[in-house]
Design a protein around this motif. Structure first.
Motif, short mmCIF file in Angstrom:
data_model
loop_
_atom_site.label_atom_id
_atom_site.label_comp_id
_atom_site.label_asym_id
_atom_site.label_seq_id
_atom_site.Cartn_x
_atom_site.Cartn_y
_atom_site.Cartn_z
N PRO A 148 110.98 59.85 47.64
CA PRO A 148 110.60 59.66 46.23
C PRO A 148 109.72 60.78 45.67
CG PRO A 148 110.47 57.57 47.37
CD PRO A 148 110.76 58.62 48.43
N ARG A 149 108.78 61.26 46.43
CA ARG A 149 107.87 62.27 45.88
C ARG A 149 108.54 63.62 45.64
NH1 ARG A 149 105.70 62.03 51.37
NH2 ARG A 149 105.93 64.07 52.35
N PHE A 150 109.77 63.81 46.19
CA PHE A 150 110.50 65.06 46.01
C PHE A 150 111.67 64.94 45.04
CE2 PHE A 150 108.64 65.51 50.30
CZ PHE A 150 107.83 66.61 50.04
N ARG A 151 111.87 63.76 44.47
CA ARG A 151 112.98 63.55 43.55
C ARG A 151 112.75 64.30 42.24
NH1 ARG A 151 113.61 57.16 44.96
NH2 ARG A 151 114.45 57.52 47.05
N GLY A 152 113.84 64.61 41.57
CA GLY A 152 113.75 65.31 40.29
C GLY A 152 113.61 66.81 40.43
N ARG A 153 113.80 67.33 41.63
CA ARG A 153 113.66 68.78 41.88
C ARG A 153 115.00 69.45 42.20
NH1 ARG A 153 108.22 69.04 45.63
NH2 ARG A 153 106.97 67.64 44.36
N GLY A 154 116.10 68.70 42.07
CA GLY A 154 117.41 69.29 42.33
C GLY A 154 117.86 69.22 43.77
N ILE A 155 117.11 68.52 44.61
CA ILE A 155 117.46 68.45 46.04
C ILE A 155 118.75 67.66 46.25
CG2 ILE A 155 116.70 67.62 48.30
CD1 ILE A 155 113.79 68.17 47.28
N GLY A 156 118.89 66.52 45.58
CA GLY A 156 120.11 65.73 45.69
C GLY A 156 121.33 66.53 45.27
N ARG A 157 121.22 67.24 44.15
CA ARG A 157 122.33 68.07 43.67
C ARG A 157 122.65 69.18 44.67
NH1 ARG A 157 124.57 67.80 39.20
NH2 ARG A 157 122.87 66.71 38.17
#
Length: 115
Positions: free
Chosen positions: A41-50
């Motif tokens: 959760p703390r790393f979400r929104g940084r493009g890692i999933g994409r």
């Protein structure tokens, strides 16, 4: 990720909760199946999933890619749609004892092998 089977897997000997998942995988034969994609959760929104989806895309053969997501996992669902996945179908979730799930359906999404 892993390359999915070329022939459908039988459902009869599976526990009821696993049957809809396998039935959906059986509809995406030969695709590069994204089995698990998770970001702390703390790393979400940084493009890692994409970025992880991009790695999976490079592994895909001509059959393309597939992924299964719970219908109420809106963040993941939106990510997959924005990465070029399209909904194929959905099957009811069969809950396991002791598993609390707010979603109602497992959703199969696929994507062509391009880029």
């Amino acid at each position: 990720t892993y390359r999915g089977a070329d022939t459908p897997e039988p459902l009869d000997n599976l526990p009821p909760a696993a049957r809809p998942l396998q039935a959906l995988e059986n509809l995406a034969l030969g695709t590069q199946y994204v089995n698990v994609l998770a970001v702390y959760p703390r790393f979400r929104g940084r493009g890692i999933g994409r970025a992880l989806l991009s790695v999976a895309a490079r592994l895909a053969g001509p059959a393309g890619l597939s992924i299964i997501v719970a219908d109420r996992n809106h963040t993941a669902f939106d990510l997959y749609l924005s990465a070029g996945y399209v909904e194929v179908t959905r099957l009811l979730i069969v809950p396991c004892e002791g598993w609390d799930c707010e979603s109602r359906y497992w959703v199969l999404l696929t994507r062509p092998a391009w880029g």
